[in-house]
Design a protein around this motif. Sequence first.
Motif, PDB file in Angstrom:
ATOM      1  N   SER A 262       0.853  -1.237   0.104  1.00 21.54           N
ATOM      2  CA  SER A 262       0.084  -0.027  -0.016  1.00 21.54           C
ATOM      3  C   SER A 262       0.835   1.202   0.009  1.00 21.54           C
ATOM      4  N   ASP A 263       0.322   2.362  -0.579  1.00 20.66           N
ATOM      5  CA  ASP A 263       0.768   3.737  -0.422  1.00 20.66           C
ATOM      6  C   ASP A 263       0.228   4.676   0.388  1.00 20.66           C
ATOM      7  N   ARG A 264       0.714   5.443   0.962  1.00 24.00           N
ATOM      8  CA  ARG A 264       0.205   6.411   1.880  1.00 24.00           C
ATOM      9  C   ARG A 264       1.018   7.831   1.296  1.00 24.00           C
ATOM     10  N   VAL A 265       0.251   9.117   1.357  1.00 20.73           N
ATOM     11  CA  VAL A 265       0.865  10.322   0.827  1.00 20.73           C
ATOM     12  C   VAL A 265       0.818  11.189   2.201  1.00 20.73           C
ATOM     13  N   VAL A 266       1.752  11.693   2.659  1.00 18.25           N
ATOM     14  CA  VAL A 266       2.115  12.634   3.947  1.00 18.25           C
ATOM     15  C   VAL A 266       2.454  14.064   3.258  1.00 18.25           C
ATOM     16  N   THR A 267       1.566  15.144   3.659  1.00 20.91           N
ATOM     17  CA  THR A 267       2.090  16.453   3.641  1.00 20.91           C
ATOM     18  C   THR A 267       2.390  17.019   4.854  1.00 20.91           C
ATOM     19  N   PHE A 268       3.456  17.732   4.816  1.00 20.28           N
ATOM     20  CA  PHE A 268       4.050  18.385   6.031  1.00 20.28           C
ATOM     21  C   PHE A 268       4.767  19.854   5.676  1.00 20.28           C
ATOM     22  N   ASN A 269       4.778  20.565   6.448  1.00 19.42           N
ATOM     23  CA  ASN A 269       5.259  21.876   6.451  1.00 19.42           C
ATOM     24  C   ASN A 269       6.860  21.969   6.935  1.00 19.42           C
TER      25      ASN A 269
END
Length: 320
Positions: A262-269
């Motif tokens: 599985s793939d997970r997309v993580v967005t961070f500053n």
Amino acid sequence: MSKLGELLSTTREQGGVTYDRITQDTRISEDILKMLEEGKYCDMPSYIHAHNFVRTYAKYLGIDAEIVDDLFHAECCRDDFSRGFSCVTSPVTQEEVPRRSSLRIVIPLIVVLILGITGAYLYISIVKNGDSEVQSSQQAPVGSNAGGPVEEDAEPEPKPESGESAVMADNESASEGTELADEQVQATETVEEAEPVVEETAEAEPEDTVQETPPEAPEALDDEEKAALSGNKVVLRFADTCWVHMDVDGAEEYDFIAEKNSDRVVTFNEYFVMDVGNASVVTVSHKSRDIRGLGGFRKPAKDLRFTVNDEGKLVYEKLN
């Protein structure tokens, strides 16, 4: 109610420990803690996950490990778990990674080929029409001029009786030759003037069809789009099932079980800190760079802090 679950719940209540405190110290979410106290071990992804969570929880509460193992084996066995895996929580947004389609390349090539064939056909038609007009304009004066001399040659020429008559005949033939040359020059000039008209017409058509498009004003970007443009977005790829705990920018924390492949997309500053149960199955992708080998096979890795440096590359370090 499960005896082991009742033991865990009673010990926690007697010690006055809250779920939030246990979650903060053990990295086990409140949902999993309640499942352990209710004896719902089969709801875990696997037998190993259930056993490890029970041992960690019991060790935190100070319960003897042998007692916990005896109760756990009496209430749970490996045959109770199916081969399928279920995700306990899914707090991280999963986005489908776009895949390039061959149609995006084939369709434009077909359109360009059709336009090229059409343009070549029109160009050949224009050239043929221009050549036919030039040939017709050249043949008309030559035929009319050729008719005169033939008729004159058909008539018998009288013999000159004296020198003056011979001079007059020469002058007449010279004037007739001059008139023929003038007519041929005029026909040539007509042909030369007709050719530029075709070229000017062909060149004038693109000027009418060209239209200038005014530049569009740039649209305003929100915070998420700015973060995406700055490169603060990574894709986590899991080769096998493992538990994951994440702390994104110190503002949000997540606990979930990642499924196999599985793939997970993580967005961070600024940064994110990740704990994984099986460090060898995790790959962190950022732009064209992949980071793998975060730990040993089936060994957990904790306090892995990821951030983007001044060069725009994703780097990580182990805090503890």
